[in-house]
Design a protein around this motif. Sequence first.
Motif, PDB file in Angstrom:
ATOM      1  N   PHE A  34       0.835  -1.208   0.000  1.00  0.00           N
ATOM      2  CA  PHE A  34       0.000   0.000   0.000  1.00  0.00           C
ATOM      3  C   PHE A  34       0.868   1.255   0.000  1.00  0.00           C
ATOM      4  O   PHE A  34       0.584   2.227  -0.712  1.00  0.00           O
ATOM      5  CB  PHE A  34      -0.919  -0.003   1.230  1.00  0.00           C
ATOM      6  N   SER A  35       1.944   1.222   0.785  1.00  0.00           N
ATOM      7  CA  SER A  35       2.826   2.391   0.844  1.00  0.00           C
ATOM      8  C   SER A  35       3.542   2.631  -0.484  1.00  0.00           C
ATOM      9  O   SER A  35       3.878   3.778  -0.811  1.00  0.00           O
ATOM     10  CB  SER A  35       3.839   2.225   1.972  1.00  0.00           C
ATOM     11  N   LYS A  36       3.767   1.588  -1.259  1.00  0.00           N
ATOM     12  CA  LYS A  36       4.408   1.734  -2.561  1.00  0.00           C
ATOM     13  C   LYS A  36       3.448   2.279  -3.611  1.00  0.00           C
ATOM     14  O   LYS A  36       3.830   3.059  -4.490  1.00  0.00           O
ATOM     15  CB  LYS A  36       4.961   0.381  -3.029  1.00  0.00           C
TER      16      LYS A  36
ATOM     17  N   SER B 292      -2.830   2.107 -11.183  1.00  0.00           N
ATOM     18  CA  SER B 292      -1.667   1.500 -10.524  1.00  0.00           C
ATOM     19  C   SER B 292      -1.991   0.108  -9.994  1.00  0.00           C
ATOM     20  O   SER B 292      -1.178  -0.825 -10.095  1.00  0.00           O
ATOM     21  CB  SER B 292      -1.186   2.399  -9.382  1.00  0.00           C
ATOM     22  N   LEU B 293      -3.198  -0.047  -9.422  1.00  0.00           N
ATOM     23  CA  LEU B 293      -3.589  -1.351  -8.885  1.00  0.00           C
ATOM     24  C   LEU B 293      -3.809  -2.360 -10.012  1.00  0.00           C
ATOM     25  O   LEU B 293      -3.456  -3.538  -9.876  1.00  0.00           O
ATOM     26  CB  LEU B 293      -4.854  -1.201  -8.041  1.00  0.00           C
ATOM     27  N   GLN B 294      -4.384  -1.896 -11.111  1.00  0.00           N
ATOM     28  CA  GLN B 294      -4.561  -2.785 -12.259  1.00  0.00           C
ATOM     29  C   GLN B 294      -3.212  -3.237 -12.811  1.00  0.00           C
ATOM     30  O   GLN B 294      -3.032  -4.412 -13.159  1.00  0.00           O
ATOM     31  CB  GLN B 294      -5.364  -2.069 -13.350  1.00  0.00           C
ATOM     32  N   GLN B 295      -2.266  -2.309 -12.870  1.00  0.00           N
ATOM     33  CA  GLN B 295      -0.940  -2.655 -13.374  1.00  0.00           C
ATOM     34  C   GLN B 295      -0.232  -3.635 -12.449  1.00  0.00           C
ATOM     35  O   GLN B 295       0.544  -4.495 -12.895  1.00  0.00           O
ATOM     36  CB  GLN B 295      -0.093  -1.389 -13.528  1.00  0.00           C
TER      37      GLN B 295
ATOM     38  N   ARG C  38       2.438 -11.018  -6.739  1.00  0.00           N
ATOM     39  CA  ARG C  38       2.369  -9.717  -7.403  1.00  0.00           C
ATOM     40  C   ARG C  38       2.526  -8.579  -6.388  1.00  0.00           C
ATOM     41  O   ARG C  38       3.184  -7.568  -6.665  1.00  0.00           O
ATOM     42  CB  ARG C  38       1.050  -9.561  -8.154  1.00  0.00           C
ATOM     43  N   LEU C  39       1.942  -8.726  -5.213  1.00  0.00           N
ATOM     44  CA  LEU C  39       2.111  -7.702  -4.179  1.00  0.00           C
ATOM     45  C   LEU C  39       3.553  -7.668  -3.684  1.00  0.00           C
ATOM     46  O   LEU C  39       4.105  -6.603  -3.409  1.00  0.00           O
ATOM     47  CB  LEU C  39       1.151  -7.966  -3.016  1.00  0.00           C
ATOM     48  N   GLN C  40       4.159  -8.836  -3.571  1.00  0.00           N
ATOM     49  CA  GLN C  40       5.571  -8.897  -3.179  1.00  0.00           C
ATOM     50  C   GLN C  40       6.443  -8.238  -4.228  1.00  0.00           C
ATOM     51  O   GLN C  40       7.427  -7.558  -3.910  1.00  0.00           O
ATOM     52  CB  GLN C  40       5.990 -10.357  -2.990  1.00  0.00           C
ATOM     53  N   ASN C  41       6.068  -8.393  -5.491  1.00  0.00           N
ATOM     54  CA  ASN C  41       6.787  -7.755  -6.579  1.00  0.00           C
ATOM     55  C   ASN C  41       6.701  -6.235  -6.481  1.00  0.00           C
ATOM     56  O   ASN C  41       7.653  -5.520  -6.805  1.00  0.00           O
ATOM     57  CB  ASN C  41       6.228  -8.228  -7.926  1.00  0.00           C
ATOM     58  N   CYS C  42       5.559  -5.750  -6.008  1.00  0.00           N
ATOM     59  CA  CYS C  42       5.391  -4.303  -5.808  1.00  0.00           C
ATOM     60  C   CYS C  42       6.343  -3.780  -4.741  1.00  0.00           C
ATOM     61  O   CYS C  42       6.965  -2.724  -4.900  1.00  0.00           O
ATOM     62  CB  CYS C  42       3.952  -3.983  -5.394  1.00  0.00           C
ATOM     63  N   THR C  43       6.460  -4.524  -3.667  1.00  0.00           N
ATOM     64  CA  THR C  43       7.294  -4.058  -2.557  1.00  0.00           C
ATOM     65  C   THR C  43       8.778  -4.112  -2.889  1.00  0.00           C
ATOM     66  O   THR C  43       9.571  -3.324  -2.360  1.00  0.00           O
ATOM     67  CB  THR C  43       7.041  -4.908  -1.306  1.00  0.00           C
TER      68      THR C  43
ATOM     69  N   SER D 197      10.012  -3.593  -5.911  1.00  0.00           N
ATOM     70  CA  SER D 197      10.314  -2.672  -7.008  1.00  0.00           C
ATOM     71  C   SER D 197      10.728  -1.315  -6.459  1.00  0.00           C
ATOM     72  O   SER D 197      10.183  -0.819  -5.482  1.00  0.00           O
ATOM     73  CB  SER D 197       9.086  -2.512  -7.917  1.00  0.00           C
ATOM     74  N   GLU D 198      11.703  -0.697  -7.105  1.00  0.00           N
ATOM     75  CA  GLU D 198      12.157   0.624  -6.669  1.00  0.00           C
ATOM     76  C   GLU D 198      11.156   1.706  -7.043  1.00  0.00           C
ATOM     77  O   GLU D 198      11.095   2.759  -6.426  1.00  0.00           O
ATOM     78  CB  GLU D 198      13.514   0.951  -7.299  1.00  0.00           C
ATOM     79  N   GLN D 199      10.375   1.436  -8.064  1.00  0.00           N
ATOM     80  CA  GLN D 199       9.390   2.407  -8.486  1.00  0.00           C
ATOM     81  C   GLN D 199       8.091   2.152  -7.747  1.00  0.00           C
ATOM     82  O   GLN D 199       7.919   1.169  -7.038  1.00  0.00           O
ATOM     83  CB  GLN D 199       9.167   2.288 -10.007  1.00  0.00           C
ATOM     84  N   GLY D 200       7.124   3.030  -7.974  1.00  0.00           N
ATOM     85  CA  GLY D 200       5.832   2.855  -7.327  1.00  0.00           C
ATOM     86  C   GLY D 200       4.978   1.815  -8.011  1.00  0.00           C
ATOM     87  O   GLY D 200       3.989   1.371  -7.467  1.00  0.00           O
ATOM     88  N   THR D 201       5.358   1.411  -9.214  1.00  0.00           N
ATOM     89  CA  THR D 201       4.605   0.398  -9.941  1.00  0.00           C
ATOM     90  C   THR D 201       5.468  -0.835 -10.084  1.00  0.00           C
ATOM     91  O   THR D 201       6.689  -0.760 -10.100  1.00  0.00           O
ATOM     92  CB  THR D 201       4.216   0.908 -11.346  1.00  0.00           C
TER      93      THR D 201
END
Length: 459
Positions: free
Chosen positions: A35-37, A50-53, A191-196, A198-202
């Motif tokens: 969520f913070s990302k 962003s959530l869809q991506q 996929r959520l772990q991939n978000c965390t 990632s250096e970017q927000g997506t």
Amino acid sequence: MGASSSKEQNVSSEQREVESLAASTGSTSLLQNAFSKLVDPQTNAIPLQSLQQCFSLNYKSTECEALKMPDSLLGLLNHLGPSIVDLFFITDKGGVNWIEFVRGYLKCCGRMPVSGLLNTLLRLFSATGVKAGNSFETGVVSCAEGGIGLELWDCDVSVLDVQLPAGKFLTWMLTTVTNLTECFTQFVNARLQNCTSSEQGTPESSSSSLREISSEKAGNSRLLTCGKAWAISLTIRSTISQEILNPYFPSNRDASDENLIYRSSLHGKGLNRFWSNVEAYLGPLLILISATSGDANEDCTNSRKWVVDPVFHMCSPSGKEKNFVYSHLHPTGRAYEARPKPVGIAFGGTIGNERVYIDGDFARVTVRHHAVDKTYQPGSLFPNQGFLPVEALILEVEVWGLGGSKARETQLSYKKREDLFTAQRRKVDMKTFASWEDSPEKMMTDMMADPNRVRREDR
């Protein structure tokens, strides 16, 4: 944001409830980090795009193990992310807030019975198909009424018009692919772990990592392909499931082949070579056999190349008999046997009437009808199998170890000891002889060097 708002004094009862349910899944930290990302600081909500991506799987380049990739598959992949968000997450004008983000996650991955997980998966499949403009009313032999006698060699399942009884289809899913219901949960968490991470927000593009794996294995003619590994892993509820997937999704990329115990084209054909590589491996083994029903040395139009059990069907033990596996080598002494046992490896059936039999040279495989076998459950082992035994030429045999790193380390330690003992037995210590000049070995060596040499005879 969720990480900070959950610590405030005036937290709503609704937020406490969803956070408590999330805590029961052990995913609170993952949700807070994701969520913070993804959150927009101005609205304190995740933008819809962003959530869809985050859940999207858009591939720039694809490779398929089948001869032809169905067009419907690409459509499903392109609409997966939007379908997940539309189906499970409630959005407002600003996007998805913390409470709705957690609530949507619980709809996907919360604690629920297997029937609920299966219902979630089927709802997503249906919704994604509608977005992609596809209608999925297809089936396979395992579930279709009367077996329908499909020609599976040349059959394109994606274009079949077959009606499946809902009850039979659900029963097949729950008994055959027992881990299928957990796939969506694993996907969402990944996929959520991939978000965390990632250096970017997506999140990073999913095509890059999988394309890397695909291109790396493209030139590799393994029998255990990525698709087969995934399909087999769905049938097993244990750590073995992950071991099967390790060749394609290894934790250590340099160790993707560490579970390959034996491969006939690499280690040599035959039962002796097989056992020299398999011996002392104290763990489950996965054996794959590829064969052709035509002449391997001729360009025969009627020849068929197949892998045992390519039509996905798991033949579990029936409990009636215990003839699980048979193996016999030629005795070292070559003693006379009135009724010699067949040399080779076999599964099911009885001696001389095995369900699957591989000869000692790994040249031919014989597959018999399940009527001869009471050890394993009935089912075809290759397309359109009839009642008569089928003999085919073996193209390749692979053995993968599924016992984890401990079983592999134990086997390697055993082999090192055996190699050491062999080396010690081959060494000749000349000091053990009283005198080399007087030894019979010295005399034989001299005679072989110059047999016509005149020698004085001691009397």
